[in-house]
Scaffold this motif. Structure first.
Motif, short mmCIF file in Angstrom:
data_model
loop_
_atom_site.label_atom_id
_atom_site.label_comp_id
_atom_site.label_asym_id
_atom_site.label_seq_id
_atom_site.Cartn_x
_atom_site.Cartn_y
_atom_site.Cartn_z
N SER A 1 57.82 63.42 26.52
CA SER A 1 56.72 63.99 25.73
C SER A 1 55.79 64.87 26.55
N GLY A 2 55.69 64.61 27.84
CA GLY A 2 54.80 65.38 28.69
C GLY A 2 55.50 65.89 29.94
N MET A 3 54.88 66.88 30.55
CA MET A 3 55.39 67.43 31.81
C MET A 3 55.37 66.36 32.90
N LYS A 4 56.34 66.39 33.77
CA LYS A 4 56.32 65.50 34.92
C LYS A 4 55.16 65.88 35.83
N ALA A 5 54.47 64.87 36.35
CA ALA A 5 53.28 65.12 37.17
C ALA A 5 53.60 66.01 38.37
N ALA A 6 54.79 65.87 38.93
CA ALA A 6 55.17 66.65 40.12
C ALA A 6 55.30 68.13 39.82
N LEU A 7 55.43 68.49 38.53
CA LEU A 7 55.61 69.89 38.16
C LEU A 7 54.29 70.58 37.81
N LEU A 8 53.20 69.84 37.80
CA LEU A 8 51.92 70.43 37.38
C LEU A 8 51.49 71.57 38.30
N GLN A 9 51.52 71.36 39.60
CA GLN A 9 51.08 72.41 40.52
C GLN A 9 52.01 73.63 40.48
N PRO A 10 53.34 73.46 40.45
CA PRO A 10 54.20 74.64 40.29
C PRO A 10 53.92 75.40 38.99
N TYR A 11 53.63 74.68 37.92
CA TYR A 11 53.29 75.31 36.64
C TYR A 11 52.05 76.17 36.79
N LEU A 12 51.01 75.60 37.38
CA LEU A 12 49.76 76.34 37.56
C LEU A 12 49.94 77.54 38.47
N GLN A 13 50.70 77.36 39.53
CA GLN A 13 50.90 78.45 40.49
C GLN A 13 51.69 79.60 39.88
N GLU A 14 52.74 79.27 39.13
CA GLU A 14 53.53 80.34 38.52
C GLU A 14 52.69 81.12 37.52
N LEU A 15 51.85 80.44 36.78
CA LEU A 15 51.01 81.14 35.82
C LEU A 15 49.93 81.97 36.50
N THR B 1 46.11 89.61 28.42
CA THR B 1 45.32 88.52 29.01
C THR B 1 46.10 87.22 28.86
N ILE B 2 46.39 86.60 29.99
CA ILE B 2 47.12 85.33 30.00
C ILE B 2 46.16 84.22 30.40
N HIS B 3 46.05 83.21 29.53
CA HIS B 3 45.22 82.05 29.82
C HIS B 3 46.11 80.89 30.31
N ILE B 4 45.69 80.26 31.36
CA ILE B 4 46.39 79.10 31.91
C ILE B 4 45.82 77.86 31.23
N PRO C 1 39.17 72.44 36.62
CA PRO C 1 38.70 73.66 37.29
C PRO C 1 39.75 74.76 37.40
N PHE C 2 41.02 74.43 37.20
CA PHE C 2 42.09 75.42 37.35
C PHE C 2 42.59 75.95 36.00
N LEU C 3 41.95 75.53 34.90
CA LEU C 3 42.39 75.92 33.57
C LEU C 3 41.46 76.95 32.95
N ASP C 4 42.04 77.83 32.13
CA ASP C 4 41.27 78.77 31.33
C ASP C 4 41.11 78.28 29.89
N ASP C 5 41.99 77.38 29.46
CA ASP C 5 42.05 76.99 28.06
C ASP C 5 42.72 75.61 27.99
N ALA C 6 42.48 74.90 26.89
CA ALA C 6 43.12 73.60 26.72
C ALA C 6 42.99 73.15 25.27
N ILE C 7 43.94 72.35 24.83
CA ILE C 7 43.98 71.79 23.48
C ILE C 7 44.02 70.28 23.60
N LEU C 8 43.32 69.59 22.71
CA LEU C 8 43.36 68.13 22.64
C LEU C 8 44.09 67.73 21.37
N SER C 9 45.18 67.01 21.51
CA SER C 9 46.04 66.69 20.37
C SER C 9 46.34 65.20 20.29
N VAL C 10 46.64 64.77 19.07
CA VAL C 10 47.10 63.40 18.83
C VAL C 10 48.56 63.44 18.41
#
Length: 263
Positions: free
Chosen positions: A56-70, A82-85, A108-117
């Motif tokens: 259901s969620g991204m593996k924690a180890a992939l979070l930094q590569p995700y942020l860096q690629e974006l 305009t691309i929002h991370i 601090p490294f995000l431009d945008d976020a959604i809170l979902s159930v």
């Protein structure tokens, strides 16, 4: 300005391998000025994903590569779009502290976020209510009725709004009628209009945005956006901020039904 604020990526463990560039190039081609990549955030530490593949969620180890690629792509395409991370963060009842800690670290490294159930809790067990028709209907039996499941869903979304998740808590609520995803499977007419309006008013007062999510139109047992069209109009009437989201998990689904939602 055309914006798609809810897009998944090749980092989604239950999505496609379509590249970031495929999404970005399509957005540029279709004259979108702004897009937000909002991959499913890693689930809270200690939470056991109830889905069969625990994807259901991204593996924690992939979070930094995700942020860096974006970060790289954001700079590369800055003259074209305009691309929002961002991230789509799950609200999971009972894991508020863990979610707050996560947001304090990544916020601090995000431009945008959604809170979902996506997960509902009953008798100390969790169910991913949008996983499948079978899971959805079985969960309704466990808690007593379809009506009870709807009530629990809206109660949980309201809890997500009330939850203290820190200063980096997302300010947009994702697909707030996701409980409709399999509504044509249960053969019942559930009148939840008052609950939806109450929830949208509550979001307005609390200062949240609405993810006007078109993905439900493509779901054969839903056939409507989240929220349904009359409530998109209602949200406009109360001046609740709206952000279109295709919730695309493939490049093909990017901006799906945009012209229907915002003609």
């Amino acid at each position: 300005m055309k914006k798609d604020g809810h897009i998944h990526t090749p980092f989604c463990p239950h999505g496609s391998t379509d590249s970031f560039e495929q999404y970005i190039e399509k957005a540029i081609e279709q004259n979108f000025a702004s897009i937000s990549f909002t991959e499913h955030a890693p689930l809270p530490a200690g939470f056991i994903d109830p889905t069969p593949d625990q994807d259901s969620g991204m593996k924690a180890a992939l979070l930094q590569p995700y942020l860096q690629e974006l970060r790289t792509l954001k700079e590369l395409y800055q003259d074209k779009i305009t691309i929002h991370i961002g991230l789509e963060v799950d609200y999971i009842s009972g894991f508020e502290l863990e979610t707050r800690h996560f947001l304090n670290e990544v916020g601090p490294f995000l431009d945008d976020a959604i809170l979902s159930v996506h997960f509902l809790k009953h008798d100390d067990a969790y169910c991913c209510i949008d996983f499948s028709e079978e899971v959805y209907l079985n969960f309704a039996k466990q808690i007593g009725s379809i009506r009870s499941m709807y009530d629990l869903y809206y109660k949980t979304v309201r809890k997500s709004i009330d939850a203290d998740l820190g200063s980096y808590k997302p300010k947009r609520i994702g697909h707030p009628t996701l409980i409709h995803k399999f509504q044509l499977a249960h053969q019942e007419q559930i009148d939840d209009a008052a609950q939806i309006k109450q929830l949208l008013r509550y979001m307005k007062v609390a200062g949240y945005e609405l993810d006007v999510n078109s993905a439900g139109l493509s779901k054969p047992l839903c056939k409507e956006p989240y929220p349904p069209f009359p409530f998109i109009d209602f949200a406009k009437s109360i001046e609740l901020p709206l952000v279109f989201g295709s919730d695309a998990h493939t490049a093909q689904d990017l901006h799906q039904h945009y012209s229907i939602i915002f003609p």
